[in-house]
Design an enzyme around this catalytic site. Structure first.
Site, PDB file in Angstrom:
ATOM      1  N   LYS A  53     -24.364   2.988  11.362  1.00 23.93           N
ATOM      2  CA  LYS A  53     -24.697   1.651  10.801  1.00 23.93           C
ATOM      3  C   LYS A  53     -26.030   1.074  10.408  1.00 23.93           C
ATOM      4  O   LYS A  53     -26.492   0.131  10.096  1.00 23.93           O
ATOM      5  CB  LYS A  53     -24.070   0.379  10.748  1.00 23.93           C
ATOM      6  CG  LYS A  53     -22.131   0.522  10.746  1.00 23.93           C
ATOM      7  CD  LYS A  53     -22.313  -0.155   8.888  1.00 23.93           C
ATOM      8  CE  LYS A  53     -20.996  -0.454   8.814  1.00 23.93           C
ATOM      9  NZ  LYS A  53     -21.173  -1.024   7.020  1.00 23.93           N
ATOM     10  N   SER A 308     -18.179   9.084  12.676  1.00 23.67           N
ATOM     11  CA  SER A 308     -18.963   7.278  11.742  1.00 23.67           C
ATOM     12  C   SER A 308     -19.764   6.676  12.871  1.00 23.67           C
ATOM     13  O   SER A 308     -20.322   6.055  13.176  1.00 23.67           O
ATOM     14  CB  SER A 308     -18.309   6.431  10.697  1.00 23.67           C
ATOM     15  OG  SER A 308     -17.640   6.351  11.393  1.00 23.67           O
TER      16      SER A 308
END
Length: 415
Positions: A53, A308
């Site tokens: 992110k 992720s």
């Protein structure tokens, strides 16, 4: 909203130099052997904030005009985007208000405060990301601040797309498949744009959890929809509604969306830690959890799984183990009414349980007449197949029972 093209992702790569880690891409031997193909892991769990992110957050925040920055920025997040924004605020000297659901793991809250320091305030509100999102947007408008969207923004999407550029630079063979988790859709939008531009034969596969499959539902209906309820366990992708912009992109770049159960995600988390000492959070495990679904298609192929994030709170381990066992059919809960005869409890242990079955929970529902009252019993099996003999033994011995695994109301009430 401006269209995202390959040039935007290349530009984002230049912006992020010196800010992010160029994360490793390595072949995972155990998974490769299991699925008879080449499995490569893109290790975004080793990113600066332990998730991808930061790429999109920093790329967006640094682009905000200086005159807008004086008021500060606002974001809503399930945790990882918040860490990326917090890191960006501190690095750029910007004040940030960060809204997260009250269900956000403590580990993520601590990390947000650590990365942002005195530059950020954390506001916990609502039960889901969508609740926090609505509160953040309201505050943003009242205070005239700039909103940093976690996924539905061209600069955020371009930042996430830099993952694909690194994969293509590091991979010495053509990628047949790239799998990654889908929440709002920003990650796989960016990755999909870059991959389809530079490696058009690569299949881009999104993965969602059963309890929050908002992209799958939207693609099936050919329109963005809002789910009534979601399971927030896979917190990094638990959104009721995907982005309008990301939906349009995913319609073009995603070849498929796979849905996996939360229990399968939990099994994957435990396997990755036990087999490889890799700590993945629920959303980070989605791409690997989906491999079983595609095992026939990926045989002999080159497959990239994007991990992720690795922001997993160790306090969640008991729940992760529980969900994994339930999903594998290795744990069953019953309400058992013991017959009105002496020694019934001993008989249950000796004559009903198999040699390798284990009582993991035993709780009298009523405090009086314990030998004869209803009892909550959790039984852990070694093999899924042992379930049939367990219930047959209860029937044979005359024990009245109700299984509650498949009864959501009773299960939620008692477990």
């Amino acid at each position: 909203m401006a269209k995202v093209v390959l040039e935007d992702i290349i530009k984002a790569g230049q912006t992020l130099k010196g800010v992010i880690n160029k994360t490793p891409l390595h072949r995972h031997d155990l998974l490769s052997e299991k699925y008879q193909c080449n499995i490569f892991l893109k290790r975004e769990d080793l990113q600066v904030v332990r998730s991808f992110k930061l790429r999109g957050a920093y790329n967006m925040v640094q682009s905000i005009p200086q005159e807008r920055l004086s008021n500060g920025v606002v974001c809503a997040s399930a945790g990882n985007h918040a860490q990326g924004v917090a890191y960006s605020c501190k690095a750029l000297g910007i004040k940030g208000s960060i809204y997260v659901p009250s269900t956000t793991p403590k580990q993520k809250i601590s990390s947000i405060k650590r990365f942002g320091g005195e530059f950020v305030e954390v506001i916990q509100t609502g039960d889901t990301f969508d609740d926090a999102f609505n509160q953040a947007k309201a505050h943003c408008e009242e205070a005239n601040k700039t909103f940093v969207h976690p996924f539905d923004d061209p600069l955020v999407i371009a930042g996430q797309g830099t993952i694909a550029m690194e994969i293509l630079n590091d991979l010495e063979v053509p990628a047949d498949f790239v799998l990654g988790g889908v929440g709002g859709g920003g990650l796989m939008s960016g990755v999909g744009i870059a991959m389809k531009s530079l490696s058009p034969n690569t299949q881009i596969i999104g993965v969602e959890a059963t309890g929050a499959a908002s992209m799958k539902e939207a693609l099936q209906r050919s329109e963005v929809i809002t789910l009534d309820t979601i399971d927030s366990f896979v917190d990094g992708t638990a959104v009721k509604r995907v982005g309008d912009f990301t939906f349009d992109i995913c319609q073009e770049v995603l070849d498929d969306v796979i849905v996996v159960t939360e229990g399968k995600v939990c099994t994957t988390i435990l396997e990755m830690y036990n087999d490889s000492a890799i700590v993945v959070e629920p959303a980070g495990a989605l791409s690997i959890a989906a491999l079983d679904t595609y095992q026939d298609k990926i045989k002999g192929k080159n497959v990239v799984c994007i991990i992720s994030g690795g922001n997993n709170d160790i306090e969640r381990t008991p729940e992760i183990k529980e969900r994994s066992l339930l999903d594998q059919g290795l744990k069953h809960y019953f309400i058992v009414n013991f017959p009105q005869r002496p020694g019934a409890l001993k008989e249950f242990v000796v004559d009903v349980l198999g040699p390798h079955d284990d009582i993991a929970r035993f709780e009298y529902i009523k405090s009086n007449n314990k030998e004869k009252g209803p009892t909550l019993i959790g039984i852990e099996l070694t093999r899924k197949e042992d379930y049939q003999s367990l219930v047959e033994n209860m029937d044979k011995k005359g024990f009245q029972y109700t299984e509650i695994n498949d009864n959501p109301e009773l299960f939620g009430l008692l477990i």
